[in-house]
Design an enzyme around this catalytic site. Structure first.
Site, PDB file in Angstrom:
ATOM      1  N   GLU A  91       0.819  -1.211   0.000  1.00 42.44           N
ATOM      2  CA  GLU A  91       0.000   0.000   0.000  1.00 42.44           C
ATOM      3  C   GLU A  91       0.854   1.264   0.000  1.00 42.44           C
ATOM      4  OE1 GLU A  91      -3.044  -0.054  -0.679  1.00 42.44           O
ATOM      5  OE2 GLU A  91      -3.405  -2.193  -0.414  1.00 42.44           O
ATOM      6  N   HIS A  97       3.394   6.154  -5.455  1.00 43.87           N
ATOM      7  CA  HIS A  97       2.996   6.355  -6.848  1.00 43.87           C
ATOM      8  C   HIS A  97       2.221   7.672  -6.960  1.00 43.87           C
ATOM      9  CE1 HIS A  97       1.661   4.029 -10.723  1.00 43.87           C
ATOM     10  NE2 HIS A  97       2.196   5.195 -10.992  1.00 43.87           N
ATOM     11  N   GLU A 140      -1.524  -2.030 -10.312  1.00 45.22           N
ATOM     12  CA  GLU A 140      -0.999  -2.770  -9.168  1.00 45.22           C
ATOM     13  C   GLU A 140       0.468  -3.153  -9.341  1.00 45.22           C
ATOM     14  OE1 GLU A 140      -2.471  -3.264  -6.335  1.00 45.22           O
ATOM     15  OE2 GLU A 140      -4.424  -2.477  -6.910  1.00 45.22           O
ATOM     16  N   TYR A 157      -4.961  -8.165 -11.352  1.00 41.81           N
ATOM     17  CA  TYR A 157      -4.063  -8.436 -10.228  1.00 41.81           C
ATOM     18  C   TYR A 157      -2.969  -9.423 -10.629  1.00 41.81           C
ATOM     19  CZ  TYR A 157      -7.115  -6.047  -6.903  1.00 41.81           C
ATOM     20  OH  TYR A 157      -7.834  -5.100  -6.223  1.00 41.81           O
TER      21      TYR A 157
END
Length: 759
Positions: free
Chosen positions: A531, A537, A559, A688
């Site tokens: 996270e 980011h 991701e 993912y």
């Protein structure tokens, strides 16, 4: 997990408008414009840091649970942090003002004569950035505020914003002004004078309009607008508890049980276990009584049964919208703007991966089933030869403990929260060349940690990067998973100055108990590291337009940066650096570190088959043709339709058994808990696993030989984080890798050398 943030979070059948997946939900225009700041109230209604960051050299500043090294500098940030003291009335008033101001800008653009439309006159980018920053902040309260009235007002405000987003996306007059602007730019020769990011902004906007249906005839446009508004409201979120006796919880660690609410029921002491991850997952992993695990699992899967009809409705609406827009399926509509490009390519990717994983998973299942048989015989429990879904986490843990002699609870003792969090932040700071400074500022809850973020060598305000908030511990009515919210984007203002980003991480780490401090499982450490990747980011992206800032990249790439960073949690020197036993203060031993690393790919087949199941369910319901009554209710043979809404429950359970290799006794409506489907990952859960291909390629190619090297961190920051979505993701990957990406590293990591996968 994720973003799961604009990408950034894993919602329960609810999510902000940015998760709805509408191209052009809020039409982003070309150029910034001088106008009264829509975020004026937020920026005017802010508290400046009560004191500058006056820190002595090599000293530390204490902020709640954590200590952070700081510098000797005293710098005032060029942008104050926002205030978090809104009232119910403030939320309603400000939300309406933001909408009115943004609508006024759209009206001004729509009033332009076609000949007057150009890059500077069709000016919506700055207005939309301010609108998003203001409304996103107000919508955030529903996830974190302890005040129910404030949460309700926040949720209601977001509903109004969703409707406005649909209205904005369907404004034909604004669309026509933008089309005219691009035509004029090309005919005048001004197009070639635009920067690559400006051209990308124009092109994305044109695609937004097409995908929003603005090229449709009026009748279809009106129908589409009505369907979008109906779909945007098909969201709810629920929670609950399940009760067990102390005997039923046998095997669950005492420090976990001590955190459950204890009460007396019918003269017997019982414990209420919430469905929040730190509470319910230890029951899945440690409860020795299979009946306890079954009850917990079935209750967890059924907790959002009320969402089932909402999901059915949302899926049907999406089919109608896709048909109106001229797409074969909703999956084809969604994937058009992603790296994968089509629903068929998703199906090919998942089928190829399942084929490679299945033989591995079958062998792992046989091993775990033998372990179950042995334990049942020893305890005199009946054994029917089946491996159930509530057996998976329990025997996965036991297998790891017995084969590697790795005790999850012992490992946990080496990861106190007050050590791990500062250590992870220190790793990121050194790797990426930044520093965190604790600040005094208002927050939505006293436990929230708040920081200003700066370039490592900042000497004045030009080194300011943005703000970060950490809300890490569970409480009533708080968002129950781990996620990052990009509250403010970073972008250039019309006057040439910069609007700085703000990111908030919300997590649910275990709290201290009477016996032990707050401790993190290694899984929690990995999640936190992941996270924080989303946080950086958002903070370290630097684009001209908010549209492209940070995690505003293709959803099947978003991701990848955070997944790459998870690798640090399996590196010996990093594990040693961020561990410290809560009593002895010693780091993890080399022997324990080796066991942790070996455990990474234990039962990897079953783990990824579970991910494939989720992705295949998501793809299946978004490629169905819906309620066409082409076959009898309750049958699943014909791919063309789902005639009975209850079939989705059947599909969920039958597909899970087929793909994941685990059985259930009762068909629970687990799809009601699958928040990704209505939270922005619709026809996108494959991402993912798809993004792991890129993540592993980046790590193995650049970082593996020296993961803590600041020079490599700078390259990552410059080529992956900084551009955000301002260029094609493949261009960023090629710049970082020095070649086109491939699947070799991903497959080698999981299986050894295998033929390349389809990506």
């Amino acid at each position: 997990m994720a973003l799961r943030c604009g990408t950034r979070r894993v919602p329960e059948l609810v999510g902000p408008r940015r998760f709805l997946g509408w191209g052009g939900a809020l039409a982003v225009g070309f150029a910034a414009v001088h106008l009264r700041s829509i975020a004026g109230d937020i920026r005017a209604n802010v508290t400046t840091c009560r004191s500058r960051v006056f820190i002595r050299s090599l000293a530390t500043v204490k902020s709640g649970l954590f200590s952070f090294p700081t510098s000797s500098m005293a710098i005032t940030p060029p942008q104050p942090p926002p205030s978090w003291n809104h009232t119910v009335e403030d939320i309603t008033r400000l939300n309406n003002e933001y909408i009115a101001a943004n609508r006024a800008v759209q009206d001004a653009v729509a009033a332009l004569a076609p000949k007057d439309c150009n890059f500077n006159s069709v000016a919506l980018a700055d207005a939309d950035a301010r609108f998003d920053a203001g409304s996103e902040t107000l919508a955030f309260y529903q996830n974190v505020s302890p005040d129910k009235e404030l949460r309700d007002a926040s949720n209601a405000a977001e509903s109004v914003v969703r409707e406005f987003g649909v209205e904005s996306s369907m404004r034909l007059d604004v669309y026509q002004a933008k089309v005219a602007a691009k035509k004029n730019l090309e005919e005048s020769g001004e197009w070639e004078k635009l920067s690559p990011e400006q051209k990308r902004l124009v092109d994305k906007y044109i695609l937004d309009g097409t995908r929003a249906g603005l090229a449709l005839p009026e009748k279809e446009r009106l129908e589409l607008t009505a369907l979008k508004k109906e779909l945007s409201q098909a969201c709810l979120d629920f929670s609950g508890v399940i009760t067990f006796t102390e005997e039923e919880l046998k095997g669950v660690p005492k420090d976990v049980v001590s955190g459950y609410t204890k009460r007396t029921e019918d003269g017997q002491e019982v414990f209420d276990v919430t469905f929040k991850t730190p509470d319910i997952f230890p029951v899945f992993k440690f409860a020795q009584n299979p009946e306890t695990r079954r009850r917990a699992l079935e209750a967890h899967e059924s907790r959002l049964k009320i969402n089932v009809p909402i999901l059915n409705k949302a899926l049907d609406l999406r089919r109608k919208i896709a048909k109106l827009l001229g797409y074969k399926t909703w999956a084809d509509y969604i994937t058009e703007e992603k790296m994968v490009k089509s629903g068929k390519n998703v199906d090919d990717f998942l089928g190829d991966l399942e084929t490679k994983l299945r033989p591995v998973g079958v062998k792992e299942r046989e091993i775990l089933l033998a372990l179950k048989k042995k334990e049942h015989e020893e305890k005199g429990l009946p054994f029917d030869g089946e491996f159930y879904i509530w057996d998976y986490r329990y025997y996965d843990r036991k297998f790891t403990e017995e084969t590697l002699e790795l005790d999850d609870m012992l490992v946990k003792e080496y990861f106190p929260v007050d050590v791990v969090v500062p250590a992870i932040l220190s790793i990121y700071q050194n790797l990426l060349g930044v520093k965190f400074e604790s600040i005094e500022a208002s927050t939505w809850h006293p436990e929230v940690q708040r920081f200003s973020v700066w370039e490592k060598d900042a000497k004045d305000e030009s080194g300011f990067i943005g703000y970060c908030y950490l809300d890490l511990f569970p409480r009533a009515s708080k968002y129950s998973h781990a996620a990052v919210w990009p509250l403010f984007p970073g972008y250039d203002l019309p006057d040439g100055k910069r609007s700085y980003p703000i990111a908030a991480m919300v997590a649910n780490l275990a709290k201290p108990t009477p016996e032990k401090p707050a401790l993190m499982r290694h899984d929690d450490v990995v999640t936190f590291f992941h996270e924080m990747g989303h946080v950086f980011h958002g903070l370290l992206s630097k684009t001209r337009y908010a549209r492209f800032h940070g995690t505003s990249v293709a959803r099947d790439f978003v991701e990848a940066p955070s997944q790459m960073l998870e690798n640090w949690c399996w590196e010996p020197k990093v594990l040693e650096q961020m561990s410290s036993h809560y009593e002895t203060k010693k780091p993890l031993s080399p022997e324990l570190i080796e066991k942790i690393i070996k455990s990474r790919y234990v039962n990897v087949g079953l783990f990824y088959l579970r991910q494939v199941f989720f992705a295949k369910f998501d793809l299946k319901v978004h490629t169905d043709q819906g309620y066409l009554s082409m076959r009898p209710p309750g049958t699943l043979e014909n791919n063309a339709t789902i005639a009975d809404p209850e079939d989705y429950t059947t599909l969920w359970n039958s597909l899970r058994e087929k793909v994941s290799l685990v059985k259930a006794i009762k068909d629970c409506p687990g799809q009601g808990t699958f928040g990704h489907i209505t939270g922005g990952y619709d026809a996108g859960y494959y991402g993912y696993t798809y993004s792991l291909v890129f993540a592993q390629d980046m790590y193995s190619t650049v970082f593996k030989t020296d993961p803590l090297d600041p020079a490599r961190g700078k390259k990552y920051r410059d080529e992956i984080l900084r551009p955000g979505g301002s260029r094609e993701e493949l261009d960023s990957l090629e710049a970082f890798l020095g070649r086109p990406p491939n699947s070799d590293a991903f497959l080698k990591e999981l299986f050894g050398t295998l033929p390349s996968a389809k990506i």
